[in-house]
Design a protein around this motif. Structure first.
Motif, PDB file in Angstrom:
ATOM      1  N   ASN A  99      37.526  38.485  20.645  1.00  0.00           N
ATOM      2  CA  ASN A  99      36.234  38.815  21.254  1.00  0.00           C
ATOM      3  C   ASN A  99      35.754  37.703  22.178  1.00  0.00           C
ATOM      4  O   ASN A  99      34.572  37.389  22.237  1.00  0.00           O
ATOM      5  N   VAL A 100      36.717  37.090  22.893  1.00  0.00           N
ATOM      6  CA  VAL A 100      36.414  35.989  23.800  1.00  0.00           C
ATOM      7  C   VAL A 100      36.427  36.493  25.238  1.00  0.00           C
ATOM      8  O   VAL A 100      37.384  37.150  25.674  1.00  0.00           O
ATOM      9  N   TRP A 101      35.372  36.165  25.967  1.00  0.00           N
ATOM     10  CA  TRP A 101      35.232  36.529  27.377  1.00  0.00           C
ATOM     11  C   TRP A 101      35.346  35.256  28.216  1.00  0.00           C
ATOM     12  O   TRP A 101      35.060  34.167  27.734  1.00  0.00           O
ATOM     13  N   TYR A 102      35.711  35.428  29.474  1.00  0.00           N
ATOM     14  CA  TYR A 102      35.869  34.282  30.368  1.00  0.00           C
ATOM     15  C   TYR A 102      34.793  34.238  31.444  1.00  0.00           C
ATOM     16  O   TYR A 102      34.847  33.395  32.341  1.00  0.00           O
ATOM     17  N   ALA A 103      33.834  35.107  31.341  1.00  0.00           N
ATOM     18  CA  ALA A 103      32.659  35.120  32.217  1.00  0.00           C
ATOM     19  C   ALA A 103      31.635  36.045  31.574  1.00  0.00           C
ATOM     20  O   ALA A 103      31.976  36.910  30.761  1.00  0.00           O
ATOM     21  N   ARG A 104      30.377  35.850  31.947  1.00  0.00           N
ATOM     22  CA  ARG A 104      29.324  36.716  31.405  1.00  0.00           C
ATOM     23  C   ARG A 104      29.263  38.004  32.237  1.00  0.00           C
ATOM     24  O   ARG A 104      28.515  38.096  33.203  1.00  0.00           O
ATOM     25  N   ASP A 105      30.084  38.955  31.850  1.00  0.00           N
ATOM     26  CA  ASP A 105      30.133  40.267  32.501  1.00  0.00           C
ATOM     27  C   ASP A 105      29.111  41.154  31.782  1.00  0.00           C
ATOM     28  O   ASP A 105      29.449  41.857  30.824  1.00  0.00           O
ATOM     29  N   ILE A 106      27.875  41.114  32.242  1.00  0.00           N
ATOM     30  CA  ILE A 106      26.785  41.764  31.514  1.00  0.00           C
ATOM     31  C   ILE A 106      26.968  43.275  31.385  1.00  0.00           C
ATOM     32  O   ILE A 106      26.790  43.817  30.282  1.00  0.00           O
ATOM     33  N   PRO A 107      27.318  44.006  32.446  1.00  0.00           N
ATOM     34  CA  PRO A 107      27.509  45.458  32.263  1.00  0.00           C
ATOM     35  C   PRO A 107      28.587  45.775  31.229  1.00  0.00           C
ATOM     36  O   PRO A 107      28.412  46.671  30.395  1.00  0.00           O
ATOM     37  N   ALA A 108      29.715  45.042  31.266  1.00  0.00           N
ATOM     38  CA  ALA A 108      30.794  45.304  30.313  1.00  0.00           C
ATOM     39  C   ALA A 108      30.376  44.911  28.902  1.00  0.00           C
ATOM     40  O   ALA A 108      30.679  45.625  27.932  1.00  0.00           O
ATOM     41  N   MET A 109      29.693  43.801  28.750  1.00  0.00           N
ATOM     42  CA  MET A 109      29.223  43.376  27.426  1.00  0.00           C
ATOM     43  C   MET A 109      28.217  44.371  26.864  1.00  0.00           C
ATOM     44  O   MET A 109      28.229  44.686  25.668  1.00  0.00           O
ATOM     45  N   ALA A 110      27.320  44.851  27.729  1.00  0.00           N
ATOM     46  CA  ALA A 110      26.319  45.817  27.279  1.00  0.00           C
ATOM     47  C   ALA A 110      26.984  47.102  26.789  1.00  0.00           C
ATOM     48  O   ALA A 110      26.586  47.676  25.762  1.00  0.00           O
ATOM     49  N   ALA A 111      28.017  47.549  27.515  1.00  0.00           N
ATOM     50  CA  ALA A 111      28.728  48.753  27.098  1.00  0.00           C
ATOM     51  C   ALA A 111      29.448  48.517  25.771  1.00  0.00           C
ATOM     52  O   ALA A 111      29.495  49.396  24.907  1.00  0.00           O
ATOM     53  N   GLU A 112      29.992  47.317  25.606  1.00  0.00           N
ATOM     54  CA  GLU A 112      30.731  46.993  24.384  1.00  0.00           C
ATOM     55  C   GLU A 112      29.805  46.891  23.171  1.00  0.00           C
ATOM     56  O   GLU A 112      30.150  47.328  22.068  1.00  0.00           O
ATOM     57  N   LEU A 113      28.613  46.302  23.367  1.00  0.00           N
ATOM     58  CA  LEU A 113      27.715  46.032  22.244  1.00  0.00           C
ATOM     59  C   LEU A 113      26.566  47.038  22.133  1.00  0.00           C
ATOM     60  O   LEU A 113      25.714  46.904  21.263  1.00  0.00           O
ATOM     61  N   GLY A 114      26.540  48.023  23.020  1.00  0.00           N
ATOM     62  CA  GLY A 114      25.541  49.084  22.918  1.00  0.00           C
ATOM     63  C   GLY A 114      24.132  48.639  23.244  1.00  0.00           C
ATOM     64  O   GLY A 114      23.193  48.963  22.507  1.00  0.00           O
ATOM     65  N   THR A 115      23.964  47.897  24.353  1.00  0.00           N
ATOM     66  CA  THR A 115      22.644  47.417  24.759  1.00  0.00           C
ATOM     67  C   THR A 115      22.366  47.781  26.213  1.00  0.00           C
ATOM     68  O   THR A 115      23.240  48.289  26.917  1.00  0.00           O
ATOM     69  N   GLU A 116      21.138  47.493  26.631  1.00  0.00           N
ATOM     70  CA  GLU A 116      20.853  47.544  28.060  1.00  0.00           C
ATOM     71  C   GLU A 116      21.648  46.447  28.763  1.00  0.00           C
ATOM     72  O   GLU A 116      21.951  45.411  28.155  1.00  0.00           O
ATOM     73  N   PRO A 117      21.978  46.628  30.047  1.00  0.00           N
ATOM     74  CA  PRO A 117      22.667  45.565  30.791  1.00  0.00           C
ATOM     75  C   PRO A 117      21.671  44.465  31.177  1.00  0.00           C
ATOM     76  O   PRO A 117      21.373  44.248  32.358  1.00  0.00           O
TER      77      PRO A 117
END
Length: 228
Positions: free
Chosen positions: A148-166
């Motif tokens: 679950n490691v990301w190499y940049a803060r990709d907010i739209p992708a993270m929001a889709a993954e964690l079920g939040t607003e972007p």
């Protein structure tokens, strides 16, 4: 006389271009200083309730009040450790607010060596800074789904993954949290502002170019005198 025209044109044109680049950097310096002053002033405002529809420009760096419970899931974003040597992990979790909205909350940075023992309280009550990072480009590696490691803060992708607003909120440095966390609140003093250095470089190159042009013309004049 014709032998001087080409060197003179090259010298004048090159000097003008270099001076123009220096002037442009001075204009960029004034813009950056005004921007940093605006950011600092905005971050000193009293926290407000999370806007219903935050604007990436008008609400960037705005302090907001948060009160909610953490949801399931976690995103870890690699970032170089300050001072060099190794990396730290930005800890980002979904936060469900009392009104049902879910946003991404960046708690801070932690050493990878202690991430397995990292724990937080189930709730967060405090303030944060609205932020829209722009870190993703064509060279950004794909995230490591296993860790679950990301190499940049990709907010739209993270929001889709964690079920939040972007929408990302960064916890304020003064908020009490896990002692293992290093605050990651934006600091205007650390935003790069090298325009003065660039301007001095361009003006210096312009002076060198002009000096070399004069030297070239003097050499041509001397050669012409010796040919007589």
């Amino acid at each position: 006389m014709s032998r001087y025209i080409a060197p003179l044109m090259i010298g004048v044109l090159g000097t003008a271009i270099l001076v123009g680049l220096g002037v442009w950097q001075m204009q960029r310096l004034a813009w950056k200083e005004a921007l940093l002053a605006e950011i600092e002033a905005r971050m000193e405002l009293d926290p407000v309730a999370l806007p219903a529809d935050p604007d990436p420009v008008a609400d960037r760096f705005r302090p907001v009040v948060l009160d909610g419970r953490y949801g399931e899931g976690l995103a870890l974003v690699t970032v170089p450790a300050e001072g060099g040597g190794g990396v730290r992990l930005r800890v980002i979790r979904p936060l469900e607010l009392e009104d049902g909205r879910r946003v991404l909350l960046e708690l801070g940075k932690v050493s990878p060596e202690v991430i397995d023992s990292f724990q937080t309280l189930p709730v967060y009550r405090g303030s944060g800074i609205l932020y829209w990072p722009d870190e993703v480009d064509v060279f950004t590696p794909e995230r490591d789904k296993g860790g679950n490691v990301w190499y940049a803060r990709d907010i739209p992708a993270m929001a889709a993954e964690l079920g939040t607003e972007p929408l990302l909120v960064i916890a304020r440095a003064g908020e009490k949290g896990n002692p293992l966390l290093v605050p990651s609140e934006p600091d205007p003093a650390r935003i790069p502002n090298n325009h003065l250095q660039y301007a001095v470089t361009w003006f210096g190159l312009a002076a060198v170019w002009a000096g070399m042009t004069v030297y070239w013309l003097l050499r041509l004049r001397r050669r012409r005198y010796l040919e007589r």
